[in-house]
Design a protein around this motif. Structure first.
Motif, PDB file in Angstrom:
ATOM      1  N   ALA A 227      45.623  17.049 -46.700  1.00  0.00           N
ATOM      2  CA  ALA A 227      46.424  17.908 -47.270  1.00  0.00           C
ATOM      3  C   ALA A 227      46.818  19.246 -46.321  1.00  0.00           C
ATOM      4  CB  ALA A 227      45.652  18.627 -48.541  1.00  0.00           C
ATOM      5  N   LEU A 228      45.900  19.506 -45.511  1.00  0.00           N
ATOM      6  CA  LEU A 228      46.345  20.548 -44.556  1.00  0.00           C
ATOM      7  C   LEU A 228      47.292  20.274 -43.718  1.00  0.00           C
ATOM      8  CD1 LEU A 228      42.884  22.229 -43.963  1.00  0.00           C
ATOM      9  CD2 LEU A 228      44.687  23.381 -44.918  1.00  0.00           C
ATOM     10  N   MET A 229      47.571  18.899 -43.475  1.00  0.00           N
ATOM     11  CA  MET A 229      48.468  18.613 -42.567  1.00  0.00           C
ATOM     12  C   MET A 229      49.948  18.380 -43.133  1.00  0.00           C
ATOM     13  SD  MET A 229      46.843  18.391 -39.909  1.00  0.00           S
ATOM     14  CE  MET A 229      47.140  17.347 -38.565  1.00  0.00           C
ATOM     15  N   LYS A 230      50.088  18.510 -44.424  1.00  0.00           N
ATOM     16  CA  LYS A 230      51.341  18.306 -45.121  1.00  0.00           C
ATOM     17  C   LYS A 230      52.194  19.602 -45.179  1.00  0.00           C
ATOM     18  CE  LYS A 230      49.266  14.449 -47.654  1.00  0.00           C
ATOM     19  NZ  LYS A 230      49.097  13.962 -49.005  1.00  0.00           N
ATOM     20  N   SER A 428      25.842  16.880 -39.450  1.00  0.00           N
ATOM     21  CA  SER A 428      25.154  17.770 -38.540  1.00  0.00           C
ATOM     22  C   SER A 428      24.778  19.134 -38.998  1.00  0.00           C
ATOM     23  CB  SER A 428      26.196  18.034 -37.248  1.00  0.00           C
ATOM     24  OG  SER A 428      26.314  16.720 -36.420  1.00  0.00           O
ATOM     25  N   ILE A 429      23.501  19.565 -38.800  1.00  0.00           N
ATOM     26  CA  ILE A 429      23.146  20.652 -39.179  1.00  0.00           C
ATOM     27  C   ILE A 429      23.490  22.072 -38.340  1.00  0.00           C
ATOM     28  CG2 ILE A 429      20.902  21.983 -40.050  1.00  0.00           C
ATOM     29  CD1 ILE A 429      21.539  19.337 -41.557  1.00  0.00           C
ATOM     30  N   GLY A 430      24.037  22.750 -39.039  1.00  0.00           N
ATOM     31  CA  GLY A 430      24.309  24.315 -38.217  1.00  0.00           C
ATOM     32  C   GLY A 430      23.083  25.134 -37.991  1.00  0.00           C
ATOM     33  N   VAL A 431      23.433  26.070 -37.235  1.00  0.00           N
ATOM     34  CA  VAL A 431      22.185  27.076 -36.913  1.00  0.00           C
ATOM     35  C   VAL A 431      21.821  27.727 -37.821  1.00  0.00           C
ATOM     36  CG1 VAL A 431      23.122  27.385 -34.406  1.00  0.00           C
ATOM     37  CG2 VAL A 431      24.185  28.750 -35.994  1.00  0.00           C
ATOM     38  N   ASP A 432      22.429  28.032 -39.108  1.00  0.00           N
ATOM     39  CA  ASP A 432      22.222  28.222 -40.183  1.00  0.00           C
ATOM     40  C   ASP A 432      21.333  27.424 -41.408  1.00  0.00           C
ATOM     41  OD1 ASP A 432      24.114  26.918 -40.910  1.00  0.00           O
ATOM     42  OD2 ASP A 432      25.488  28.445 -41.897  1.00  0.00           O
ATOM     43  N   GLY A 433      21.240  26.424 -40.594  1.00  0.00           N
ATOM     44  CA  GLY A 433      20.325  25.408 -41.296  1.00  0.00           C
ATOM     45  C   GLY A 433      21.176  24.603 -42.410  1.00  0.00           C
ATOM     46  N   VAL A 434      22.476  24.681 -42.617  1.00  0.00           N
ATOM     47  CA  VAL A 434      23.378  24.063 -43.365  1.00  0.00           C
ATOM     48  C   VAL A 434      24.149  23.124 -42.781  1.00  0.00           C
ATOM     49  CG1 VAL A 434      25.269  24.388 -45.039  1.00  0.00           C
ATOM     50  CG2 VAL A 434      23.625  26.212 -44.762  1.00  0.00           C
ATOM     51  N   ALA A 435      24.068  21.838 -43.505  1.00  0.00           N
ATOM     52  CA  ALA A 435      24.958  20.804 -43.059  1.00  0.00           C
ATOM     53  C   ALA A 435      26.330  21.191 -43.245  1.00  0.00           C
ATOM     54  CB  ALA A 435      24.693  19.462 -43.753  1.00  0.00           C
ATOM     55  N   LEU A 436      27.111  20.446 -42.053  1.00  0.00           N
ATOM     56  CA  LEU A 436      28.556  20.881 -42.386  1.00  0.00           C
ATOM     57  C   LEU A 436      29.286  20.575 -43.474  1.00  0.00           C
ATOM     58  CD1 LEU A 436      29.878  20.096 -38.537  1.00  0.00           C
ATOM     59  CD2 LEU A 436      29.144  22.191 -39.468  1.00  0.00           C
ATOM     60  N   ARG A 437      28.770  19.655 -44.151  1.00  0.00           N
ATOM     61  CA  ARG A 437      29.498  18.923 -45.410  1.00  0.00           C
ATOM     62  C   ARG A 437      29.194  19.896 -46.254  1.00  0.00           C
ATOM     63  NH1 ARG A 437      25.230  14.961 -45.043  1.00  0.00           N
ATOM     64  NH2 ARG A 437      26.929  13.361 -44.358  1.00  0.00           N
ATOM     65  N   ASP A 438      28.166  20.803 -46.095  1.00  0.00           N
ATOM     66  CA  ASP A 438      27.564  21.971 -47.173  1.00  0.00           C
ATOM     67  C   ASP A 438      28.292  23.004 -46.847  1.00  0.00           C
ATOM     68  OD1 ASP A 438      26.374  19.966 -48.831  1.00  0.00           O
ATOM     69  OD2 ASP A 438      24.585  20.013 -47.662  1.00  0.00           O
ATOM     70  N   ASN A 439      28.838  23.325 -45.774  1.00  0.00           N
ATOM     71  CA  ASN A 439      29.475  24.505 -45.317  1.00  0.00           C
ATOM     72  C   ASN A 439      30.750  24.716 -46.012  1.00  0.00           C
ATOM     73  OD1 ASN A 439      30.917  26.339 -43.654  1.00  0.00           O
ATOM     74  ND2 ASN A 439      29.862  26.150 -42.212  1.00  0.00           N
ATOM     75  N   PRO A 440      30.930  25.823 -46.774  1.00  0.00           N
ATOM     76  CA  PRO A 440      32.268  25.980 -47.488  1.00  0.00           C
ATOM     77  C   PRO A 440      33.334  25.681 -46.683  1.00  0.00           C
ATOM     78  CG  PRO A 440      30.797  27.655 -48.000  1.00  0.00           C
ATOM     79  CD  PRO A 440      30.076  26.953 -46.911  1.00  0.00           C
ATOM     80  N   ASN A 441      33.478  25.945 -45.165  1.00  0.00           N
ATOM     81  CA  ASN A 441      34.715  25.906 -44.562  1.00  0.00           C
ATOM     82  C   ASN A 441      35.068  24.487 -44.411  1.00  0.00           C
ATOM     83  OD1 ASN A 441      35.244  28.603 -43.704  1.00  0.00           O
ATOM     84  ND2 ASN A 441      33.313  28.693 -42.423  1.00  0.00           N
ATOM     85  N   ALA A 443      33.903  21.873 -46.729  1.00  0.00           N
ATOM     86  CA  ALA A 443      33.830  21.409 -48.022  1.00  0.00           C
ATOM     87  C   ALA A 443      34.954  20.271 -48.491  1.00  0.00           C
ATOM     88  CB  ALA A 443      33.775  22.253 -49.177  1.00  0.00           C
ATOM     89  N   GLY A 444      34.809  19.024 -48.869  1.00  0.00           N
ATOM     90  CA  GLY A 444      35.579  18.245 -49.458  1.00  0.00           C
ATOM     91  C   GLY A 444      35.014  17.124 -50.316  1.00  0.00           C
ATOM     92  N   ILE A 445      35.825  16.425 -50.796  1.00  0.00           N
ATOM     93  CA  ILE A 445      35.489  15.660 -52.066  1.00  0.00           C
ATOM     94  C   ILE A 445      34.647  14.480 -51.378  1.00  0.00           C
ATOM     95  CG2 ILE A 445      37.396  15.852 -53.268  1.00  0.00           C
ATOM     96  CD1 ILE A 445      38.531  13.393 -52.198  1.00  0.00           C
ATOM     97  N   ASP A 446      34.579  14.094 -50.235  1.00  0.00           N
ATOM     98  CA  ASP A 446      33.812  13.285 -49.589  1.00  0.00           C
ATOM     99  C   ASP A 446      33.551  13.413 -48.051  1.00  0.00           C
ATOM    100  OD1 ASP A 446      36.084  12.216 -48.584  1.00  0.00           O
ATOM    101  OD2 ASP A 446      36.042  10.609 -49.816  1.00  0.00           O
ATOM    102  N   ASP A 447      32.940  12.590 -47.258  1.00  0.00           N
ATOM    103  CA  ASP A 447      32.810  12.741 -45.873  1.00  0.00           C
ATOM    104  C   ASP A 447      33.933  12.469 -45.188  1.00  0.00           C
ATOM    105  OD1 ASP A 447      30.176  13.884 -46.024  1.00  0.00           O
ATOM    106  OD2 ASP A 447      29.151  12.271 -45.193  1.00  0.00           O
ATOM    107  N   THR A 448      34.740  11.745 -45.778  1.00  0.00           N
ATOM    108  CA  THR A 448      36.156  11.437 -45.158  1.00  0.00           C
ATOM    109  C   THR A 448      36.906  12.795 -45.084  1.00  0.00           C
ATOM    110  OG1 THR A 448      36.173   9.239 -45.886  1.00  0.00           O
ATOM    111  CG2 THR A 448      38.346  10.336 -45.160  1.00  0.00           C
ATOM    112  N   GLU A 449      37.003  13.589 -46.140  1.00  0.00           N
ATOM    113  CA  GLU A 449      37.965  14.984 -46.113  1.00  0.00           C
ATOM    114  C   GLU A 449      36.897  15.633 -45.422  1.00  0.00           C
ATOM    115  OE1 GLU A 449      38.537  17.096 -49.882  1.00  0.00           O
ATOM    116  OE2 GLU A 449      40.112  17.937 -48.708  1.00  0.00           O
ATOM    117  N   VAL A 450      35.756  15.923 -45.362  1.00  0.00           N
ATOM    118  CA  VAL A 450      34.954  16.813 -44.510  1.00  0.00           C
ATOM    119  C   VAL A 450      35.165  16.615 -43.134  1.00  0.00           C
ATOM    120  CG1 VAL A 450      32.574  17.350 -43.862  1.00  0.00           C
ATOM    121  CG2 VAL A 450      33.063  16.967 -46.385  1.00  0.00           C
TER     122      VAL A 450
END
Ligand code: FEO
Ligand code: CA
Ligand code: CA
Length: 717
Positions: A227-230, A428-441, A443-450
């Motif tokens: 969507a960000l590319m449309k 991948s786990i960020g330096v804040d201990g949060v996986a990228l998929r759980d980082n709000p920046n 976030a997606g409906i699945d890992d494909t979107e992440v």
């Protein structure tokens, strides 16, 4: 220039029905593999039908010829001190001629350069572009040998000098001026031929081509279609950009600020989009900095005024208020098949979205594919893409999508000389201990979107993982195997960083990517050890296990550039450690373009401002030096005219012709009425070009020179 939409993302759309380069590759015997791994002799490549295949892989990972390195045999060229001559100077025993310059015709219908910049956008789009940067020579193959006499020179055209591009600069700014500026950007494919020792442009060539800021291109890989590319879709005409709906996210228009480059073993050219943010502006409001788009824009330096191009004032495609998602079509590595004049360039989103410089492809021992890349801004990062597939010289489909599937990594340089490639993937786990998929920046409906978001926001994902902030990563180059070296060793120029170590309270990127790295003031570290790194350095790393797939490496600093005779204090911060004799004789600073020839010699080009004055009084004009990777021994080979950047270098396979770029001579001229205030190069140096045609002056012109050894030997030997 309304584009056609294609649902697939294959590299080649060959309307001619001819075989594409991929078809030809399919037919090449396994002897090609041997060559890629560093065979001593020329490959046996078939010429198939009317389509030829380059042996360009020789410059990707070639060996020393016959197992013997060609020496750095020339005498060191003295620095070009003030007053800097308006000419290219080269080491004794060599001859320099002009091959092609901005405005020269390179394809049927192209007009000769006017000298007054009176060309229209349409005319410019058939002429050589502005501000040459990365380049590669793809020789035609005949009877199994890549030609050193005839081939395609593919060039990047990074940006424009608006006071020189138009007769009256940006006065009475109009869509016509924006279109011309856009037409001077992008890429060129130029057929070149050596006739009786004189190189010339085949201006009637069917291969001659310009890809501009408006040419139809495709987006492929994990971020394509998100969507960000449309963005909005426009019918792009000479008189305006007319909105016609929304974009699929798989198609786009144009490539911009093409700086460093690369080549692939499967015969394509890679071009890095660098300072693309500067072409955008806003005639209205910008997204709030707390929104997803606002954060993204801030991290990549988008703002309301841009770099002063003013395109957004006449072309809504570049107006962030009207078309806020358009920037997401830029910042990618673009792949072009130069041998197919109908091919549509493809932006490979799997390689990440940054301010790309070099994108150098390296093969592992079993044809694993790695691409090494720098993001050129202060405190940005070094990346590696590893394809999920392997280069296969006999399988068409495998090579066509090699750069669409794989893992992008960012480099972390440890103080002990080791390093780690951090994967930019959802888990991948960020330096804040949060996986990228759980980082709000991300976030997606699945890992494909992440993953799509990780790639569109590559810098932010790298922030989150705690990558090492570097002193402006520019080009990358891989040391050829052979001459006693059989590993994978990659070099990256770190051109300078005036914010390194400049604060008593160092700052870093926030793990959520909300800071702009360029403004950060990091402390010195082992990989970037000098405060106020005025003269830059070159870092190199060796992959553990001698494979591009390695997750770890060891690294060291190949050189710290500098001024041996500096008057700055503390001197040790600025003198550098260039290995030259006598000490100081080959000083340089701000390394940028970097390239290994197949003989194992490292060529380094510089991009400093203020040549032969101030901090550059002793170093002189911009230059190109040649260094031995084993010993570090360095000699100056060439110096450029005033206010230029030396950028882009490649040799013919026989080593007897070197093509070299001179970018933005006389760049400080701001008065359109006096474009030659500082430089009239190349007319100042050459009455005629290498083909004997009159060189038109009237304004400074970026261009390509061809350098040969006067005795006919290998350049620089
Ligand atoms: Fe276009 Fe980073 O130089
Ligand atoms: Ca550069
Ligand atoms: Ca540069």
């Amino acid at each position: 220039m309304k584009g056609s939409f294609h649902p697939t993302n294959d590299l080649t759309l060959n309307l001619s029905g001819n075989e594409s380069i991929h078809d030809v590759i399919d037919k090449v015997s396994s002897s090609r593999r041997t060559f890629i791994k560093g065979a001593a002799s020329a490959p046996v490549l078939a010429m198939v039908g009317g389509v030829t295949l380059s042996g360009l892989v020789g410059t990707v990972q070639a060996a020393c010829v016959d197992g013997t390195a060609v020496p750095i045999g020339f005498d060191n060229l003295p620095a070009a001190l003030a007053p800097v001559p308006d000419a290219v100077r080269v080491a004794a025993g060599h001859t320099t001629k002009l091959l092609v310059a901005w405005g020269d015709p390179i394809m049927p219908g192209g007009l000769p350069f006017s000298g007054t910049a009176s060309e229209t956008a349409a005319q410019q789009s058939k002429q050589f572009g502005a501000h040459i940067d990365g380049m590669h020579y793809f020789g035609f193959v005949s009877r199994g040998v890549e030609s050193s006499q005839r081939g395609l020179l593919v060039t990047n055209h990074e940006y424009t000098h608006e006071a020189v591009l138009h007769p009256d600069g940006q006065a009475n700014y109009s869509i016509a001026k924006a279109r011309k500026s856009q037409a001077a950007h992008g890429l060129a494919v130029v057929e070149v031929q050596n006739t009786s020792g004189n190189w010339g442009v085949v201006s009637s060539s069917a291969y001659g081509r310009r890809l501009t800021g408006n040419s139809p291109m495709r987006l492929s890989g994990p971020a394509a279609g998100h969507a960000l590319m449309k963005s909005k879709q426009y019918d792009i005409t000479a008189t305006g950009s007319h909105e016609i709906g929304s974009n699929s996210g798989f198609d786009c228009f144009g490539t911009l600020n093409n700086c460093g480059h690369g080549v692939t073993p499967w015969g394509t050219y890679l071009s890095g989009e660098e300072n693309w943010n500067g072409y955008f502006g806003s005639n209205g409001s910008l997204p709030a900095s707390t929104t997803e788009l606002g954060k993204l824009n801030n991290r990549y330096g988008l703002n309301a005024s841009g770099f002063g191009y003013r395109w957004h004032t006449v072309d809504p495609r570049f107006d962030l208020a009207q078309n806020p998602l358009e920037p997401n079509h830029f910042g990618w590595v673009v792949e072009l098949d130069p041998f197919d004049p109908y091919s549509v360039p493809v932006k490979r989103t799997a390689l990440g979205r940054v301010k790309h410089e070099g994108a150098w492809t390296v093969l592992g021992p079993n044809n694993e594919v790695g691409v090494y890349m720098g993001d050129d801004e202060r405190n940005e990062y070094i990346y590696k893409f590893v394809s999920a597939g392997r280069y296969n010289p006999t399988n068409r489909g495998a090579n066509r999508t090699l750069l669409d599937n794989g893992v992008l990594y960012v480099a972390k340089f440890n103080a002990d000389g080791t390093g780690t490639w951090l994967p930019l993937v959802p888990g991948s786990i960020g330096v804040d201990g949060v996986a990228l998929r759980d980082n709000p920046n991300f976030a997606g409906i699945d890992d494909t979107e992440v993953l799509a978001k990780i790639l569109i926001k590559t810098r932010m994902a790298a922030d989150a993982l705690g990558a090492t902030m570097m002193d402006r990563p520019e080009w990358t180059a891989a040391r050829p195997k052979g001459c006693g070296f059989d590993g994978i060793e990659v070099y990256c120029t770190l051109t300078n960083n005036n914010r390194r170590g400049s604060s008593a309270t160092p700052t870093t990127n926030n793990p959520d990517g909300s800071t702009t790295a360029a403004s950060a003031r990091p402390a010195v570290d082992a990989a970037n050890p000098r405060a106020n790194n005025l003269y830059g350095h070159i870092i190199r790393w060796r992959e553990d296990g001698k494979n591009v797939t390695s997750l770890t490496f060891t690294w060291d600093l190949f050189v710290q550039a500098g001024d041996t005779a500096t008057s700055k204090t503390p001197a040790a911060q600025y003198t550098g450690n260039i290995v030259d004799a006598p000490n100081g004789s080959a000083d340089y600073g701000a390394p940028d373009g970097i390239w290994f020839d197949k003989y194992g010699r490292l060529w380094v080009q510089t991009d400093q401002q203020g040549d032969a004055s101030g901090d550059w009084t002793n170093i002189g004009a911009n230059s190109m030096v040649c260094a031995d990777p084993a010993t570090g021994k360095t000699k100056r080979f060439l110096t450029g005219p005033l206010q230029c950047e030396v950028t882009g270098v490649v040799m013919t396979p026989d080593g007897k012709s070197m093509f070299l770029g001179i970018q933005h001579p006389g760049e400080e001229a701001t008065n359109p009425a006096n474009p030659t205030q500082f430089s009239n190069w190349p007319a100042s140096q050459f009455a005629t070009n290498s083909a004997g045609q009159t060189v038109v002056g009237g304004r400074p012109r970026s261009g390509v020179v061809v350098i040969t050894k006067t005795n006919g030997g290998i350049v620089g030997s």
